[in-house]
Write a protein that holds these residues in place. Structure first.
Motif, short mmCIF file in Angstrom:
data_model
loop_
_atom_site.label_atom_id
_atom_site.label_comp_id
_atom_site.label_asym_id
_atom_site.label_seq_id
_atom_site.Cartn_x
_atom_site.Cartn_y
_atom_site.Cartn_z
N LYS A 1 18.45 88.78 22.59
CA LYS A 1 17.22 88.88 23.10
C LYS A 1 17.34 88.35 24.44
O LYS A 1 18.25 87.60 24.97
N THR A 2 16.20 88.17 25.40
CA THR A 2 16.05 87.91 26.76
C THR A 2 15.36 86.48 26.93
O THR A 2 15.29 85.97 27.87
N TYR A 3 15.42 85.82 25.74
CA TYR A 3 14.94 84.66 25.77
C TYR A 3 15.93 83.70 25.00
O TYR A 3 16.59 84.10 23.90
N ASP A 4 15.89 82.49 25.16
CA ASP A 4 16.70 81.48 24.42
C ASP A 4 16.45 81.49 22.98
O ASP A 4 15.20 81.56 22.64
N ILE A 5 17.32 81.04 22.12
CA ILE A 5 17.18 80.76 20.59
C ILE A 5 16.88 79.09 20.66
O ILE A 5 17.81 78.43 21.13
N TRP A 6 15.84 78.89 20.14
CA TRP A 6 15.47 77.49 20.12
C TRP A 6 15.79 76.68 18.44
O TRP A 6 15.91 75.73 18.56
N PHE A 7 15.81 77.45 17.86
CA PHE A 7 15.88 77.08 16.26
C PHE A 7 16.63 78.09 15.40
O PHE A 7 16.19 79.18 15.58
N VAL A 8 17.36 77.83 14.70
CA VAL A 8 17.99 78.39 13.55
C VAL A 8 18.13 77.64 12.14
O VAL A 8 18.24 76.45 12.08
N TYR A 9 17.83 78.45 11.28
CA TYR A 9 17.91 77.94 9.74
C TYR A 9 18.72 79.12 9.32
O TYR A 9 18.38 80.19 9.23
N GLN A 10 19.93 78.36 8.63
CA GLN A 10 20.64 79.48 7.74
C GLN A 10 21.17 78.77 6.40
O GLN A 10 21.37 77.54 6.30
N THR A 11 21.15 79.81 5.28
CA THR A 11 21.96 79.09 4.07
C THR A 11 23.19 79.84 3.83
O THR A 11 23.54 81.05 4.47
N ILE A 12 23.96 79.33 3.17
CA ILE A 12 25.34 79.75 2.53
C ILE A 12 25.65 79.56 1.12
O ILE A 12 25.37 78.62 0.73
N SER B 1 27.68 68.84 11.81
CA SER B 1 27.56 68.33 10.42
C SER B 1 26.96 69.14 9.45
O SER B 1 26.40 70.39 9.82
N GLY B 2 26.87 69.02 8.16
CA GLY B 2 26.55 69.98 7.29
C GLY B 2 27.43 71.10 6.83
O GLY B 2 27.55 71.96 7.72
N THR B 3 27.83 71.46 5.69
CA THR B 3 28.62 72.31 5.36
C THR B 3 28.10 73.34 4.43
O THR B 3 28.96 73.99 3.58
N GLY B 4 26.80 73.04 4.02
CA GLY B 4 26.22 73.97 3.03
C GLY B 4 25.69 73.24 1.80
O GLY B 4 26.15 72.23 1.74
N PRO B 5 24.80 74.07 1.02
CA PRO B 5 24.47 75.49 1.23
C PRO B 5 23.35 75.91 1.97
O PRO B 5 23.08 77.03 2.32
N ALA B 6 22.45 74.67 2.49
CA ALA B 6 21.12 75.00 3.22
C ALA B 6 21.22 74.45 4.57
O ALA B 6 21.98 73.47 4.69
N ASN B 7 20.67 74.72 5.34
CA ASN B 7 20.32 74.31 6.85
C ASN B 7 21.58 74.08 7.61
O ASN B 7 21.73 73.15 8.18
N LEU B 8 22.57 75.33 7.66
CA LEU B 8 23.47 75.34 8.58
C LEU B 8 23.19 75.65 9.81
O LEU B 8 23.94 75.51 10.95
N GLY B 9 21.85 75.94 9.84
CA GLY B 9 21.44 76.27 11.41
C GLY B 9 21.61 75.15 12.51
O GLY B 9 21.68 75.58 13.60
N ALA B 10 21.26 73.91 12.33
CA ALA B 10 21.35 72.90 13.05
C ALA B 10 22.85 72.73 13.69
O ALA B 10 23.07 72.30 14.65
N VAL C 1 23.95 88.40 4.71
CA VAL C 1 25.03 88.90 5.46
C VAL C 1 26.13 88.30 4.72
O VAL C 1 26.33 87.09 4.26
N TYR C 2 27.25 89.21 4.38
CA TYR C 2 28.36 88.66 3.46
C TYR C 2 29.67 88.36 4.20
O TYR C 2 29.98 88.91 5.31
N THR C 3 30.36 87.22 3.74
CA THR C 3 31.69 87.07 4.29
C THR C 3 32.69 87.92 3.70
O THR C 3 32.54 88.24 2.61
N PRO C 4 33.87 88.01 4.41
CA PRO C 4 34.95 88.58 3.72
C PRO C 4 35.18 87.83 2.49
O PRO C 4 35.44 86.49 2.57
N GLU C 5 35.76 88.40 1.59
CA GLU C 5 36.29 87.76 0.25
C GLU C 5 37.77 87.28 0.32
O GLU C 5 38.37 87.86 0.84
N THR C 6 37.90 86.18 -0.14
CA THR C 6 39.15 85.43 -0.17
C THR C 6 39.79 85.45 -1.59
O THR C 6 39.10 85.07 -2.44
N ARG C 7 40.77 86.23 -1.66
CA ARG C 7 41.57 86.23 -3.06
C ARG C 7 42.45 84.96 -3.27
O ARG C 7 43.20 84.54 -2.35
N VAL C 8 42.13 84.38 -4.21
CA VAL C 8 43.14 83.15 -4.61
C VAL C 8 44.20 83.67 -5.63
O VAL C 8 43.80 84.32 -6.68
#
Length: 174
Positions: free
Chosen positions: A62-73, A104-113, A164-171
């Motif tokens: 977009k032509t405007y700044d992103i000010w805030f992001v909230y993301q879960t994983i 900071s923060g590695t999941g599952p909620a508010n990775l946006g920060a 949005v899905y991550t690629p799967e990692t096979r163990v």
């Protein structure tokens, strides 16, 4: 005597429908989403005790700044069906035009920060999470995650996206 007009109008309508369905009619071009989230991994496979870096890139179209992001994983349903797969996120790094830094923060909620304060128009921020597979984890299963996100822009608009899905990692067993 019957008028041939209804038959001709019907034929014209059918022809117009066929042209529209098969793309011969003018069409609108698809514009990119205001903000998009993409995932990559540095390895498609690992072994128990190994690590995989999961990178999340948030792009401001977009032509405007992103000010805030909230993301879960969260793990995908198939990942949760394998209780023998043991893993955790152990690290987080933000890559921005000014360089890399710990986040900071590695999941599952508010990775946006983790994306930092502002994402200017046309720029991206990448957050890399380190996925640690436990040494006593089960083998021959896939670990995958999905994410939802919410973004607010400086023009007071917002957009939600996902999953949005991550690629799967096979163990794999060694």
């Amino acid at each position: 005597m019957r008028s041939p007009l209804p038959r001709r109008l019907g034929l014209t309508a059918v022809l117009a429908l066929v042209l529209a369905v098969f793309g011969l009619a003018p069409s609108a071009s698809a514009a990119p989403a205001d903000a998009e989230l993409t995932f990559t991994t540095d390895a498609a496979t690992t072994t128990p005790g190994g690590t995989v870096n999961v990178s999340m890139t948030l792009t401001n179209n977009k032509t405007y700044d992103i000010w805030f992001v909230y993301q879960t994983i969260d793990p995908t349903w198939l990942t949760t069906q394998r209780p023998d797969l043991k893993y955790s996120f152990t690290g987080c790094t933000l890559t921005a035009p000014s360089g890399s830094s710990a986040c900071s923060g590695t999941g599952p909620a508010n990775l946006g920060a983790n994306y930092g304060a502002t994402v200017p128009p046309g720029q991206s921020r990448t957050v890399t999470l380190t996925l640690q597979v436990a040494a006593d984890s089960g083998c021959n299963g896939n670990i995958g995650f999905y994410s939802y996100f919410y973004v607010e822009f400086s023009d007071s608009t917002s957009v939600s996206g996902g999953p949005v899905y991550t690629p799967e990692t096979r163990v794999l067993c060694a």
